[in-house]
Write a protein that holds these residues in place. Sequence first.
Motif, PDB file in Angstrom:
ATOM      1  N   THR A 174      -0.035  25.760  29.778  1.00  0.00           N
ATOM      2  CA  THR A 174      -0.408  24.982  28.599  1.00  0.00           C
ATOM      3  C   THR A 174      -0.928  25.856  27.466  1.00  0.00           C
ATOM      4  O   THR A 174      -1.099  27.064  27.610  1.00  0.00           O
ATOM      5  CB  THR A 174      -1.497  23.959  28.961  1.00  0.00           C
ATOM      6  N   LYS A 229      -3.741  26.094  26.576  1.00  0.00           N
ATOM      7  CA  LYS A 229      -5.047  26.641  26.979  1.00  0.00           C
ATOM      8  C   LYS A 229      -4.879  27.993  27.678  1.00  0.00           C
ATOM      9  O   LYS A 229      -5.841  28.562  28.163  1.00  0.00           O
ATOM     10  CB  LYS A 229      -5.757  25.671  27.923  1.00  0.00           C
ATOM     11  N   LEU A 248       1.595  16.679  30.502  1.00  0.00           N
ATOM     12  CA  LEU A 248       0.357  16.253  31.149  1.00  0.00           C
ATOM     13  C   LEU A 248       0.084  14.768  30.945  1.00  0.00           C
ATOM     14  O   LEU A 248      -1.036  14.304  31.090  1.00  0.00           O
ATOM     15  CB  LEU A 248      -0.848  17.097  30.702  1.00  0.00           C
ATOM     16  N   MET A 304       3.224  22.737  37.974  1.00  0.00           N
ATOM     17  CA  MET A 304       2.145  23.565  37.441  1.00  0.00           C
ATOM     18  C   MET A 304       2.614  24.016  36.057  1.00  0.00           C
ATOM     19  O   MET A 304       3.510  24.858  35.935  1.00  0.00           O
ATOM     20  CB  MET A 304       1.870  24.759  38.345  1.00  0.00           C
ATOM     21  N   GLU A 317      -1.871  24.031  34.587  1.00  0.00           N
ATOM     22  CA  GLU A 317      -2.491  22.755  34.926  1.00  0.00           C
ATOM     23  C   GLU A 317      -1.456  21.917  35.655  1.00  0.00           C
ATOM     24  O   GLU A 317      -0.286  21.890  35.272  1.00  0.00           O
ATOM     25  CB  GLU A 317      -2.949  22.022  33.665  1.00  0.00           C
ATOM     26  N   LYS A 318      -1.878  21.235  36.712  1.00  0.00           N
ATOM     27  CA  LYS A 318      -0.971  20.392  37.478  1.00  0.00           C
ATOM     28  C   LYS A 318      -0.738  19.086  36.737  1.00  0.00           C
ATOM     29  O   LYS A 318      -1.687  18.467  36.250  1.00  0.00           O
ATOM     30  CB  LYS A 318      -1.547  20.112  38.866  1.00  0.00           C
ATOM     31  N   CYS A 372      -3.413  28.625  30.550  1.00  0.00           N
ATOM     32  CA  CYS A 372      -3.609  28.523  31.989  1.00  0.00           C
ATOM     33  C   CYS A 372      -2.652  27.471  32.535  1.00  0.00           C
ATOM     34  O   CYS A 372      -2.025  26.739  31.784  1.00  0.00           O
ATOM     35  CB  CYS A 372      -5.054  28.156  32.322  1.00  0.00           C
TER      36      CYS A 372
END
Length: 64
Positions: free
Chosen positions: A10, A12, A31, A7, A16-17, A14
Amino acid sequence: MNYKNAMLYTEKFCFEKGAFSVENGKFCNVLGAERDGAVDLGGAYVIPGLIDVHTHGNSGADFS
């Protein structure tokens, strides 16, 4: 070194996986596609640049 199933925090702001790599001490391929032989982090949270500086002193010195 390549990692997957993380996890990632990022740009952003938040989580992200996804997968990432570390080369020469820097995160890259964030990513990106999972690579063969990647270490499975089992959903662990990864926050680049976060360090724990919490301390109360050492060797008789108080850093507060």
